[in-house]
Every structure is written in C-alpha cells, then in structure tokens.
Enzyme design. Structure first.
Site, PDB file in Angstrom:
ATOM      1  NE  ARG A   1      -3.923  -2.443   2.626  1.00 42.38           N
ATOM      2  CZ  ARG A   1      -3.644  -3.414   1.911  1.00 42.38           C
ATOM      3  NH1 ARG A   1      -2.542  -3.943   2.029  1.00 42.38           N
ATOM      4  NH2 ARG A   1      -4.492  -4.503   1.890  1.00 42.38           N
TER       5      ARG A   1
ATOM      6  CD  GLN B   1       1.060  -6.560   9.575  1.00 42.85           C
ATOM      7  OE1 GLN B   1       1.878  -4.889   9.609  1.00 42.85           O
ATOM      8  NE2 GLN B   1       0.224  -6.111   9.534  1.00 42.85           N
TER       9      GLN B   1
ATOM     10  CG  ASP C   1      10.896 -10.860   4.301  1.00 49.34           C
ATOM     11  OD1 ASP C   1      11.097 -10.702   5.560  1.00 49.34           O
ATOM     12  OD2 ASP C   1      10.553  -9.388   4.173  1.00 49.34           O
TER      13      ASP C   1
ATOM     14  CG  HIS D   1       0.232 -12.154   8.103  1.00 52.70           C
ATOM     15  ND1 HIS D   1       0.646 -11.028   7.557  1.00 52.70           N
ATOM     16  CD2 HIS D   1      -0.683 -12.365   8.580  1.00 52.70           C
ATOM     17  CE1 HIS D   1      -0.688  -9.800   8.097  1.00 52.70           C
ATOM     18  NE2 HIS D   1      -1.150 -10.901   8.678  1.00 52.70           N
TER      19      HIS D   1
ATOM     20  CB  CYS E   1       0.544 -31.473   1.553  1.00 50.86           C
ATOM     21  SG  CYS E   1      -1.238 -32.591   1.001  1.00 50.86           S
TER      22      CYS E   1
ATOM     23  CB  CYS F   1      -1.416 -35.293   4.213  1.00 49.37           C
ATOM     24  SG  CYS F   1       0.124 -34.517   2.817  1.00 49.37           S
TER      25      CYS F   1
ATOM     26  CB  CYS G   1      -1.853 -37.144   0.213  1.00 49.73           C
ATOM     27  SG  CYS G   1      -2.166 -35.838  -0.174  1.00 49.73           S
TER      28      CYS G   1
ATOM     29  CB  SER H   1      -0.688   0.459   5.849  1.00 53.64           C
ATOM     30  OG  SER H   1      -0.975  -0.229   5.732  1.00 53.64           O
TER      31      SER H   1
ATOM     32  CG  ASN I   1       4.004   3.777   8.701  1.00 53.98           C
ATOM     33  OD1 ASN I   1       4.575   2.547   7.750  1.00 53.98           O
ATOM     34  ND2 ASN I   1       3.200   4.034   7.931  1.00 53.98           N
TER      35      ASN I   1
END
Length: 270
Positions: free
Chosen positions: A37, A105, A108, A125, A133, A136, A161, A200, A224
């Site tokens: 953003r 958040q 990386d 996150h 997967c 499974c 699977c 943000s 910020n």
C-alpha cells in the site's frame, strides 16, 4: 524525524521490561521487496484479480497455475534479498535487551537472516520458505517445490497424497490460524511497550494488536513513513523512514545500555 519524540521513546525503552515490535512491509522495502500500500506497491498491480485469492486457489486449477507463477516470481525476489537497515537495527535492539519479541506481518524471513532469535519471531502471516500440503499437512522446503516449477511443473502436488500444495503464507481470503493469533495476543498482553514499525495497520487481525495494547494500558508507539489508521491509539508517533529511525535509536541506546544477553527467549508455544 522528531528528535524529542525519539528521545522520549528511547527513555521508555530503557524503563521497559518487555518490548514487542510489530513489523510490516515497510521494514523490507529497502531490501527490494515491494509493499502492498506504500510507495512501491505498483509492483503488485500485475497480480490483481480473483485468481490470487484463497477460495479460487482451492477451486480452480487455472487459478493455482497463475498463483504459482506469481509466487515463484516473489520467491525469486526473496532469495536475492538481504536484510535492510531496519532489519539489522532490530537485531541490534535485541542484543541490547531492547526487544523481547517481533510479531511480523512479513513472510520473507529477513528478521532471522538479520540475526534475531527465531524463537522470538512470530510470523503471523506465515513464511514463503515453506510449502505445505493442504490435505495431509506435509511440509516441504520451498526451494524443492520452486525448483520443480523451474523445471516446467505448472502446478505441484503432494508426493504422498496428491493433495494441493500451497506456500505456507496467509493469502487474501484465507483464515489466520487461531493458534498464531493467540500467540500474538499473548505477547501483546505480556508487554509493557508495543512498537509498530513499517506497517499501514490496515490488514486485520494484526491491525487490532496496537488497539488491544492501548486498551490494556500498554504504551503504544507507531513508526511509519506515513499516517496510519491506528495513530489515534498511539502514545507517541514518528513519521519517517523506519531504517533511519531505528538505526538512530540503536546508536543512542548503545551509549546508554551495553550489549547484553537476551533477557528471555520465547518457547515454541509462547
């Protein structure tokens, strides 16, 4: 940068016992990773569309192919990225005893690369460095799966699977794991100083953390490059490039507090 406000924050750090930093994409932009953003968000315009949301990823093979093309592009970018000044400053703050936890958040892995203790980093996150997967729950190293894509596989599936594989990141429309949010909430409630950096503070539920901190009488600081929707909940605000602000904070703190062993390390359940 307001030096008076910075000095006030430094004095708060010196008096605090448990300091939590919430970090957003702004700490990684100078590592070459675009934000969503801010000033570098134009990169993501080419990946706008419903193909990239979680529900369509589950529903459609075509959406999964487009998603993996986008994700491979992002993973290659991450592989080349090195920690920014902000990442390095946060690692130094930990060494000074001025940081007990990072709730990030970002996906990386640059906080770990910069030297922060992995146990003290909570990636709410997820992480781009693992693939999971969805059927499974087998976990793969991302280099393995993206290597298959480089060799021509369009949509990878689980070796065991044949279930749907997905990078271990939380995408738009995908629920945040309750356990991760519970850990983030606990760390927020346990702290006495909550500092949000380079975020943000729009994306929920992470954006509720500074509000919860304020409601529970924690001191809240926001650093910020622009105003956020949570500024009204902050005790102190500094607008500017977060790497510059954090590096100056480190320099000032080192004059007042020597490098020391971390005061505690979070367990895997904390």
């Amino acid at each position: 940068m307001n030096n008076d406000t910075l000095n006030t924050i430094i004095n708060l750090i010196l008096k605090s016992q448990n300091i939590v930093f919430l970090t957003g994409s702004g700490v990684s932009t100078t590592s070459g990773i675009p934000d969503y953003r801010g000033k570098t968000s134009a990169y993501w315009k080419k990946y706008e569309g419903n193909e990239y949301n979680y529900q369509n990823f589950l529903r459609s093979e075509n959406s999964r192919q487009k998603y993996w093309e986008m994700s491979a592009d992002f993973f290659n970018m991450i592989q080349k990225a090195t920690p920014s000044i902000a990442h390095k400053a946060l690692a130094e703050l930990e060494k000074c005893g001025a940081l007990q936890s990072i709730i990030t958040q970002n996906v990386d892995g640059l906080h770990q690369k910069a030297g922060n203790l992995p146990a003290n980093i909570l990636e709410i996150h997820g992480t781009i460095h693992h693939v999971i997967c969805l059927d499974c729950s087998t976990v793969y190293q991302s280099k393995d799966i993206y290597g298959r894509i480089q060799k021509g596989i369009k949509v990878p599936y689980c070796d065991y699977c044949r279930g749907i594989l997905k990078p271990a990141v939380i995408d738009f429309g995908q629920p945040l794991p309750k356990a991760q949010m519970a850990k983030a909430l606990k760390r927020t409630l346990d702290c006495d100083l909550f500092i949000a950096v380079g975020s943000s503070l729009i994306i929920q539920p992470a954006a509720t953390l500074p509000i919860i901190a304020k409601e529970h009488q924690k001191t809240v600081v926001i650093i910020n490059d622009m105003s956020t929707v949570c500024d009204q909940y902050a005790n102190h605000i500094i607008h500017g490039e977060c790497g510059d602000i954090l590096s100056k904070m480190v320099s000032e703190l080192k004059q007042k507090r020597p490098v020391q062993e971390p005061s505690f390390v979070y367990s895997q359940t904390g």
